[in-house]
Design an enzyme around this catalytic site. Sequence first.
Site, short mmCIF file in Angstrom:
data_model
loop_
_atom_site.label_atom_id
_atom_site.label_comp_id
_atom_site.label_asym_id
_atom_site.label_seq_id
_atom_site.Cartn_x
_atom_site.Cartn_y
_atom_site.Cartn_z
N GLY A 147 0.81 -1.22 0.00
CA GLY A 147 0.00 0.00 0.00
C GLY A 147 0.83 1.26 0.00
CB ALA A 148 1.91 3.92 1.34
CG HIS B 235 3.31 0.84 -5.45
ND1 HIS B 235 3.51 1.87 -4.56
CD2 HIS B 235 3.89 -0.25 -4.89
CE1 HIS B 235 4.17 1.43 -3.51
NE2 HIS B 235 4.42 0.15 -3.68
CG LEU C 294 8.58 7.71 -7.47
CD1 LEU C 294 7.29 7.55 -8.26
CD2 LEU C 294 8.57 9.06 -6.77
#
Length: 287
Positions: free
Chosen positions: A31-32, A37, A192
Site C-alpha cells: 500500500g501507500a 506501484h 519513489l
Amino acid sequence: MQIITTKESLQQAVAACKQAGQTIGLVPTMGALHAGHASLVHRAVAENDICIVSVFVNPTQFNNKEDLAKYPRNIERDAELLRGIGAHFVFAPTPEEMYTAEEMNSTFSFDFNGLDQVMEGKMRPGHFNGVVQVVSRLFYLTQPDKAYFGEKDYQQLAIIHHMVERSSLAGTFGSLQIVGCPIVREDSGLALSSRNERLSPAEKETALGISRTLFESLKWAKEADATVKEVEQRVVDAINAIDGLEVEYYEIVDQSTLLPTDTFSHAIGCVTVYCGPVRLIDNIKYA
Ligand code: PAF
C-alpha cells in the site's frame, strides 16, 4: 473493481477467472501506493485479462516494530488510484486473516542459497523469510500467470526469482513468470518509495543526494584504473558528507549472485541510507 478482504472470497474470485480461461497478473504491495506501484499495475492490466493487487503491510517481514507501526497506510487513496488504472481486484486482508497466531510468531524458513546473507538480509535478519512467506502465500491464493515487482528492491526481486525457480522444480507455481520493472524516479532523481511520505520537504531535498551520487558514480567507474572498492568508498564518503544522510551500506555486487565483484561488468550498486529517521534504499546498474 472489487475489494476483497478474505482468503476464501479471493480464492472464489480466482477460481471463477480460471474457469473463464482468463490470465491473472498479480501486483503484491504494502500500500501507500505511488507512481512506481502504478507503473507495475499499468503493466499488469495491459498484459493480463485480470489484474489483482494485494495491499497488505506484512508484519512478518518487519524486524523493527516501530518501522511497522510507522509504515504509511491509506487504503481509500490506494483503492482510488487502482480503480483509475483499471485493476480488477484489490486483496486487502488483516494480519489475522492472512496468518494464524502461530504463523505470525514462528520463523518461516527457506533456503535462499546465500542470497539473504548479504546487504538487506544482513541488516534486517528474518526480513526475507517474511517476504517469501507472504509472497508464496499470495501466489498460492491468486495462482497468477505473471507477478510484478519493482527493481528498487533489487535483492527482494532476486530472492523471489530464486524462490520461484526452486519451487517450480516441484511444479508449485506452474508457469508463473516474475516480471521485474525499472525503478521509477521523480524528475529530481529521487527513487519513489512509500517511505518518502515520511520525509519532510527539507529531508526530501537532502535525500536527492543519494541518487545524485549514484548517477555520478557511473562516471567514476569509467575513470581509468577505477576499482570497484574505490568507487564503493567514494560513494559512501560522498553521501556521508551530506548533512542529514548516513549510509548503512553501499555494495557493488554481481547482478545475479549478489556477491561482491571486482568488475563493473554485470554489476549493481545497492545502497541503504538513513535520511533522519527514515531508511531509504536505491540502486544503480553499472553495466
Ligand atoms: O515490496 C514490497 O512492497 C513487499 O516486500 C511485498 C513484496 C509486497 C511483500 O510484502
